[in-house]
Design an enzyme around this catalytic site. Structure first.
Site, short mmCIF file in Angstrom:
data_model
loop_
_atom_site.label_atom_id
_atom_site.label_comp_id
_atom_site.label_asym_id
_atom_site.label_seq_id
_atom_site.Cartn_x
_atom_site.Cartn_y
_atom_site.Cartn_z
NE ARG A 1 -1.06 0.09 4.87
CZ ARG A 1 -0.20 0.69 5.69
NH1 ARG A 1 0.36 1.83 5.37
NH2 ARG A 1 0.13 0.12 6.84
CG HIS B 1 -3.85 0.97 8.73
ND1 HIS B 1 -4.03 -0.31 8.27
CD2 HIS B 1 -4.81 1.17 9.67
CE1 HIS B 1 -5.05 -0.87 8.92
NE2 HIS B 1 -5.54 0.01 9.76
CE1 TYR C 1 3.57 1.87 8.77
CE2 TYR C 1 2.48 3.22 10.43
CZ TYR C 1 2.45 2.58 9.22
OH TYR C 1 1.33 2.64 8.44
C1 LIG Z 1 -9.54 -8.31 15.84
C2 LIG Z 1 -8.95 -6.99 15.46
N1 LIG Z 1 -7.85 -6.56 16.09
C3 LIG Z 1 -7.31 -5.38 15.79
C4 LIG Z 1 -7.87 -4.58 14.84
C5 LIG Z 1 -7.27 -3.22 14.52
N2 LIG Z 1 -6.69 -3.23 13.18
C6 LIG Z 1 -7.37 -2.77 12.11
S1 LIG Z 1 -6.57 -3.04 10.70
C7 LIG Z 1 -5.26 -3.76 11.46
C8 LIG Z 1 -4.12 -4.29 10.66
C9 LIG Z 1 -4.56 -5.25 9.62
O1 LIG Z 1 -3.50 -5.65 8.85
P1 LIG Z 1 -3.68 -6.63 7.61
O2 LIG Z 1 -4.49 -7.82 8.01
O3 LIG Z 1 -2.33 -6.91 7.08
O4 LIG Z 1 -4.55 -5.82 6.55
P2 LIG Z 1 -4.29 -4.39 5.90
O5 LIG Z 1 -4.87 -3.39 6.84
O6 LIG Z 1 -2.82 -4.23 5.71
O7 LIG Z 1 -5.05 -4.41 4.64
C10 LIG Z 1 -5.47 -3.78 12.84
C11 LIG Z 1 -4.51 -4.29 13.84
C12 LIG Z 1 -9.03 -5.05 14.20
N3 LIG Z 1 -9.65 -4.34 13.25
N4 LIG Z 1 -9.54 -6.25 14.52
#
Ligand SMILES: Cc1ncc(C[n+]2csc(CCOP(=O)(O)OP(=O)(O)O)c2C)c(N)n1
Lengths: 331, 355
Positions: free
Chosen positions: B252, B256, B265
């Site tokens: 990306r 985020h 970071y």
């Molecule tokens: C169960 C849960 N824990 C924490 C979060 C907070 N959170 C939202 S997005 C994210 C990171 C997700 O990373 P990834 O799965 O790699 O997907 P990306 O956002 O990079 O598309 C986190 C920790 C959440 N939404 N759900």
């Protein structure tokens, strides 16, 4: 304990950071774990600069796995450490529910005190900041219902710091709820260095004689505003900030409701099964004959927290609190 | 593991065929469809970021850089298939026929945004990470029980592979040979956590071995590679051969979410360089130019068309009727319980009476 003299002006989130900093310095057994708490300093910056100060062996960015890091923290706690874990938002704690319900909260009892879990689970909670869905839950009652867990929820920087220090030193697991909406909404003088706010003790924020208003966390500013508005109508409100949701501060509540005979309880959690119901049962048990009106509750509804387009309707408002006060006054 | 799961590529970063055997896959009509689909979602994404900056929508999760993964995979679906997106996959959802208005409403704090257009089987975006993987297993299982040939695509990120639901979902789907394509966009970061701190595995695709299912690794910025592997996986699923785990390696470019500051970071230079070298849109553009198919007039036309469509949706979002607080109470159950009835009645008395 060092004598406390100097102070600094802090927001609630900075006060939490300060408490974590002090405890990391104070006790080498204290560890922080969670998602994005290291380099990023937490999505709310509650752990900002702690990685730089204490290193990645003590400020640990975990994999994205609430059950994993809460479970692992239990293992660390029984093996000599004092983990402080961050759940990014309370609405994401549910994967860890089994670890908390089945293990953290009952290990002491199962082993007759042989294994104990001195750990703190920090979680920002609540609506009112236009956050996306699920980021706004206020489900503290899922945890007050859990035998073996203490639940605290500060409303201001001073209490946040003192309660965090007390929670980290507590021999048992503590859920530490952080009102997201109040993270940066107020600054106040907070003593430097280490001090504690006792778990299980609430605080009287305003002295009054007609009605007792009970709230905590992000509801406090709303409750205080309602109390202020009532003055113009000649109604004198006593305001209690509960600060700890389990165990309840029975003495503080009793002293007040026996005096006023009228109670309004305000929480953003759903009505059914909420802490408001516990408070009413306490009043019923201990102050029934002093009551001039049935206690009123102003709460979130028995509905999932809606998307932010409707959150202002969901959240208790000053107007709703004022209406409840008038109702108990008119009874 | 990197050799067991090599990254499948059709077009290289310079817009040349990765090798001559790939020529059969590439055709002009498809290239143009991909290009216009990707341009459309990129324009949407940039407009949404700017809407958020102006306070016209809430926090927004941008996907810029992941357009090839989203368009290539969504275009491989049949109209009756199911889609389980995350909060970052509205590019895929748009490609599969979701309403732009509803996607905007979702980001503007309206529950209505979770509703797919009539006849489109698009689940609300998964906000709690990885929770959609078991749902996809079940929806696929149901299609199989009903005897259809419909399949399911389920999106998630690299971070999601750490949650229990990822493992439970994959195992369930594999045991029951559920017709699901588990499509992981490995953008190499879960908020601030880089993949090498998320897992000790060299690839995500290799996790398929543990569950006895097919696993593929593709260049997520190569829309052809994505399309072809997804298509093949869907075909296997329809034939009853069970689920596939696809790892699309991507990046990306932005934050985020609009609430995030990636400079905390990661080195922003790295993203700038990736954009220069691996941008999925540029890659297609380079291919079109290399093949002498690139026409500026055509590009301008598709961009204008997309911009108009998006502007119309923004207007509709802004003119959308204010939310009715009754909706808080009316959709919890088919018939409200007495507590909800009473709470609704009390609340409406208060807001009506208090004027
Ligand atoms: C169960 C849960 N824990 C924490 C979060 C907070 N959170 C939202 S997005 C994210 C990171 C997700 O990373 P990834 O799965 O790699 O997907 P990306 O956002 O990079 O598309 C986190 C920790 C959440 N939404 N759900």
């Amino acid at each position: 304990m060092k004598t406390v003299q100097k102070s600094k002006v802090l927001t609630l989130v900075a006060a939490i950071n300060d408490a974590l900093d002090i405890m990391l310095e104070d006790d080498s057994g204290v560890l922080l774990l969670g998602e994005d708490i290291g380099k990023n300093g937490g999505v709310f910056r509650a752990t900002d600069s702690l990685l730089e100060k204490y290193g990645q062996d003590r400020v640990i960015d975990t994999p994205l796995s609430e059950a994993g890091f809460v479970g692992a923290a239990i293992g660390m706690a029984v093996n000599g450490f004092r983990p402080v874990v961050e759940i990014q938002f309370l609405g994401f704690i549910y994967p860890a529910y089994e670890q908390i319900m089945t293990h953290a909260s009952r290990l002491r009892m199962r082993t007759r005190g042989h294994f104990t879990v001195p750990m703190v689970i920090r979680a920002p909670y609540g609506a009112g900041v236009r956050a996306p869905e699920i980021h706004c839950d206020s489900t503290e009652s899922l945890f007050t219902h859990m035998p073996g867990m203490k639940v605290v929820c500060p409303s201001n920087p001073y209490d946040a710091k003192g309660l965090m220090i007390a929670a980290i030193q507590d021999p048992d697991p503590v859920l530490f709820l952080e009102p997201m909406r109040s993270y940066r909404s107020q600054r106040e003088e907070v003593p430097e260095g280490k001090y504690e706010v006792e778990i299980g003790r609430g605080k009287k924020l305003a002295e009054g004689k007609d009605v007792t208003l009970i709230g905590w966390g992000a509801m406090i500013p709303i409750v205080m505003k309602a109390a202020e508005e009532m003055k113009e109508k000649g109604i004198s409100c006593e305001v209690l900030d509960l600060r700890t949701l389990y165990p309840l501060d029975k003495d503080l509540v009793m002293e007040s409701v026996q005096k006023t005979g009228r109670t309004v309880i305000v929480h953003e959690a759903h009505a059914t099964g909420g802490t408001g119901a516990d408070l009413i049962s306490l009043i019923n048990d201990e102050a029934f004959l002093y009551q001039k009106a049935p206690a009123e509750r102003v709460t979130g509804f028995d509905a999932p927290v809606p998307f932010f387009g409707l959150e202002d309707h969901y959240l208790p408002s000053t107007k709703r609190v004022a209406a409840a006060i008038e109702k108990v006054m008119k009874f | 593991m990197e050799t067991t799961f090599p990254i499948f590529q059709v077009l290289d970063a310079n817009g040349n065929l990765a090798d001559e055997s790939c020529r059969e896959y590439v055709d002009e009509t498809l290239v143009k469809e991909f290009y216009s689909g990707m341009a459309r979602i990129r324009i949407f994404d940039r407009k949404a970021v700017s809407l958020q900056r102006q306070g016209r929508i809430g926090t927004y999760a941008p996907f810029e850089g992941q357009e090839a993964s989203q368009v290539g995979s969504a275009k491989a679906l049949n109209p009756d298939d199911w889609m389980f997106p995350t909060y970052r996959d509205h590019g895929a959802a748009m490609t599969f026929g979701h309403s732009l208005l509803n996607i905007l409403l979702f980001w503007n704090g309206r529950n209505e945004g979770c509703v797919p257009p009539e006849g489109k089987r698009i689940f609300p975006p998964a906000v709690p990470i990885a929770t959609q993987l078991p749902h996809a297993a079940g929806a696929g299982f149901a299609e199989k029980k009903k005897g259809t040939e419909n399949a399911v695509i389920c999106y998630f990120g690299d971070g999601a592979t750490s949650e229990g639901d990822f493992h439970e979902g994959l195992n369930f789907a594999s045991v029951f040979k559920s017709p699901v394509v588990y499509f992981c966009q490995n953008n190499q970061y879960a908020i601030s956590v880089p993949i090498h701190r998320q897992m000790n595995s060299a690839t995500i695709a290799q996790k398929s071995i543990a569950y006895g299912m097919e696993g593929k690794r593709v260049d997520g910025n190569d829309v052809f590679a994505v399309y072809i592997e997804t298509k093949k996986a869907l075909e296997r699923a329809r034939k009853g051969e069970g689920p596939t785990l696809i790892e699309a390696v991507t990046w990306r470019y932005g934050a985020h979410t609009t609430a995030d500051d990636p400079s905390k970071y990661r080195d922003q230079e790295e993203s700038t360089m990736k954009r220069r070298e691996t941008d999925p849109m540029l890659r297609l553009e380079r291919w079109l130019k290399n093949e002498g198919m690139y026409e500026e007039g055509w590009v301008r036309e598709i961009e204008e068309k997309a911009a108009q469509e998006i502007d119309r949706a923004i207007l509709e979002m802004e003119e959308f009727p204010a939310p009715d607080p009754a909706a808080i109470f009316d959709y919890v159950f088919e018939r409200p319980t007495w507590t909800i009835e009473k709470q609704k009645q009390d609340y409406f008395e208060l807001i009506r009476g208090g004027e």
